[in-house]
Design an enzyme around this catalytic site. Sequence first.
Site, short mmCIF file in Angstrom:
data_model
loop_
_atom_site.label_atom_id
_atom_site.label_comp_id
_atom_site.label_asym_id
_atom_site.label_seq_id
_atom_site.Cartn_x
_atom_site.Cartn_y
_atom_site.Cartn_z
N SER A 148 -6.32 -34.28 -10.88
CA SER A 148 -7.09 -33.70 -9.85
C SER A 148 -8.17 -34.66 -9.46
O SER A 148 -8.67 -35.37 -10.37
CB SER A 148 -7.60 -32.48 -10.13
OG SER A 148 -8.54 -32.03 -9.08
N TYR A 161 -10.45 -25.40 -15.32
CA TYR A 161 -9.39 -26.43 -14.61
C TYR A 161 -9.88 -27.92 -14.83
O TYR A 161 -9.24 -28.65 -15.01
CB TYR A 161 -9.42 -26.13 -13.14
CG TYR A 161 -8.51 -26.83 -12.10
CD1 TYR A 161 -7.16 -26.50 -12.05
CD2 TYR A 161 -9.01 -28.06 -11.45
CE1 TYR A 161 -6.35 -27.06 -11.26
CE2 TYR A 161 -8.33 -28.53 -10.78
CZ TYR A 161 -7.01 -28.01 -10.29
OH TYR A 161 -6.18 -28.72 -9.54
N1 LIG Z 1 -3.77 -28.02 -3.85
C1 LIG Z 1 -4.64 -29.01 -4.59
O1 LIG Z 1 -5.50 -29.13 -3.49
C2 LIG Z 1 -4.69 -29.83 -5.38
C3 LIG Z 1 -5.48 -30.49 -5.71
C4 LIG Z 1 -5.96 -31.47 -6.91
C5 LIG Z 1 -4.80 -31.09 -7.86
N2 LIG Z 1 -3.74 -30.01 -7.69
C6 LIG Z 1 -2.66 -30.00 -8.70
O2 LIG Z 1 -1.47 -30.06 -8.14
C7 LIG Z 1 -0.27 -29.13 -8.91
C8 LIG Z 1 0.38 -28.52 -7.77
O3 LIG Z 1 -0.49 -27.91 -7.03
P1 LIG Z 1 -0.16 -26.95 -5.68
O4 LIG Z 1 -1.33 -26.85 -4.90
O5 LIG Z 1 1.03 -27.51 -5.13
O6 LIG Z 1 0.09 -25.48 -6.15
P2 LIG Z 1 0.78 -24.26 -5.75
O7 LIG Z 1 1.21 -24.35 -4.46
O8 LIG Z 1 0.01 -23.14 -6.19
O9 LIG Z 1 2.11 -24.51 -6.71
C9 LIG Z 1 2.12 -24.40 -8.02
C10 LIG Z 1 3.66 -24.73 -8.69
O10 LIG Z 1 3.66 -24.62 -10.05
C11 LIG Z 1 4.64 -23.63 -10.43
N3 LIG Z 1 4.27 -22.91 -11.61
C12 LIG Z 1 2.71 -22.45 -11.76
N4 LIG Z 1 2.77 -21.90 -13.17
C13 LIG Z 1 3.99 -22.44 -13.88
C14 LIG Z 1 4.41 -22.25 -14.98
N5 LIG Z 1 3.77 -21.75 -15.95
N6 LIG Z 1 5.68 -22.90 -15.40
C15 LIG Z 1 6.59 -23.28 -14.38
N7 LIG Z 1 6.03 -23.64 -12.92
C16 LIG Z 1 4.71 -23.13 -12.97
C17 LIG Z 1 4.61 -22.68 -9.20
O11 LIG Z 1 5.77 -21.79 -9.37
P3 LIG Z 1 6.29 -20.45 -9.77
O12 LIG Z 1 4.91 -19.69 -9.39
O13 LIG Z 1 7.37 -19.86 -9.21
O14 LIG Z 1 6.24 -20.62 -11.11
C18 LIG Z 1 4.69 -23.62 -8.05
O15 LIG Z 1 5.78 -24.30 -7.84
C19 LIG Z 1 -1.38 -28.54 -9.68
O16 LIG Z 1 -1.39 -29.13 -10.97
C20 LIG Z 1 -2.56 -28.53 -9.31
O17 LIG Z 1 -3.42 -28.43 -10.45
C21 LIG Z 1 -3.59 -29.69 -6.53
#
Ligand SMILES: NC(=O)c1ccc[n+]([C@@H]2O[C@H](COP(=O)([O-])OP(=O)(O)OC[C@H]3O[C@@H](n4cnc5c(N)ncnc54)[C@H](OP(=O)(O)O)[C@@H]3O)[C@@H](O)[C@H]2O)c1
Length: 257
Positions: A148, A161
Amino acid sequence: MAIATTLFDLTGRTILITGASRGIGFAMAKACAEHGARVVLNGRNPDTLAAKVDELAAAGHDAEGEAFDVTDEAAATAALDRVVARHGAIWGLIANAGVQHRVPVLEFPTEDFRRVVETNLTACFVLGREAAKRMVQTGGGSIVNTVSMLGPIARPTVPAYIAAKEGLRALTRAMAVELGGRGVRVNAVAPGYVATEMNTALIENEQFNSWVVGRTPMGRWAQPEELGGAAVYLMSPAGAFVSGHVLSVDGAMSVAV
Ligand SMILES: NC(=O)c1ccc[n+]([C@@H]2O[C@H](COP(=O)([O-])OP(=O)(O)OC[C@H]3O[C@@H](n4cnc5c(N)ncnc54)[C@H](OP(=O)(O)O)[C@@H]3O)[C@@H](O)[C@H]2O)c1
């Protein structure tokens, strides 16, 4: 001189993407599939996952699903074994699954701190180690951790986080230096604010939303699809000598004062 068309070609490469049932993970999986990879999507919910696999397959891509919780070491290892048994090798791992928990630091429960670290850091270590063991036996590979923009910089209410993601940056470097000689590259992608389900509450919060838009030099949230190119680059021949790197995809937010 013409640029070789093979630079971003992922044909013949099998890539497991965790947290690929929506958001950034799905966008990265789609982009890799569009460049020829066989993609193995992961998430915990088998039904949601199956729908996303079908979406890619219907578009003509080589996609399959492996539903498991990334914090379940036995399940994660078994899934990697199944992938290698089916396809002979695993070229790529995108350790992207992550969770958020927002509570002021003075009230932040220890059990939630542990849960966030377990998912966002420890699970990436376990999957990275197990994937790398298999990669060194089959000609190498590429690991990409989703970190991140937060980590080197911080903001209130997300201490677990921030700690986990900064740890994952450090783990990326540690694995890159140790595995460089074994044909495995290890990098990270650091998104800024991306319009995904994880941020629904923040997008709907007018004050937070205008802070993001005003604070980001490019003046907007990222769309998940805008993370796809970074994953393809780090997985492909174009990134063949790139390892230990953290690639920011944040519209210049992390370098702005
Ligand atoms: N969105 C942002 O602004 C942002 C910024 C910086 C970094 N990130 C990082 O990018 C990554 C993806 O974020 P996102 O925004 O796409 O999140 P999201 O829309 O909440 O999606 C999260 C994904 O992770 C899966 N997941 C969660 N816990 C899990 C587990 N224990 N085992 C297997 N799968 C799991 C969820 O599926 P299920 O719930 O079906 O398991 C879903 O497919 C994360 O690491 C997040 O920290 C996001």
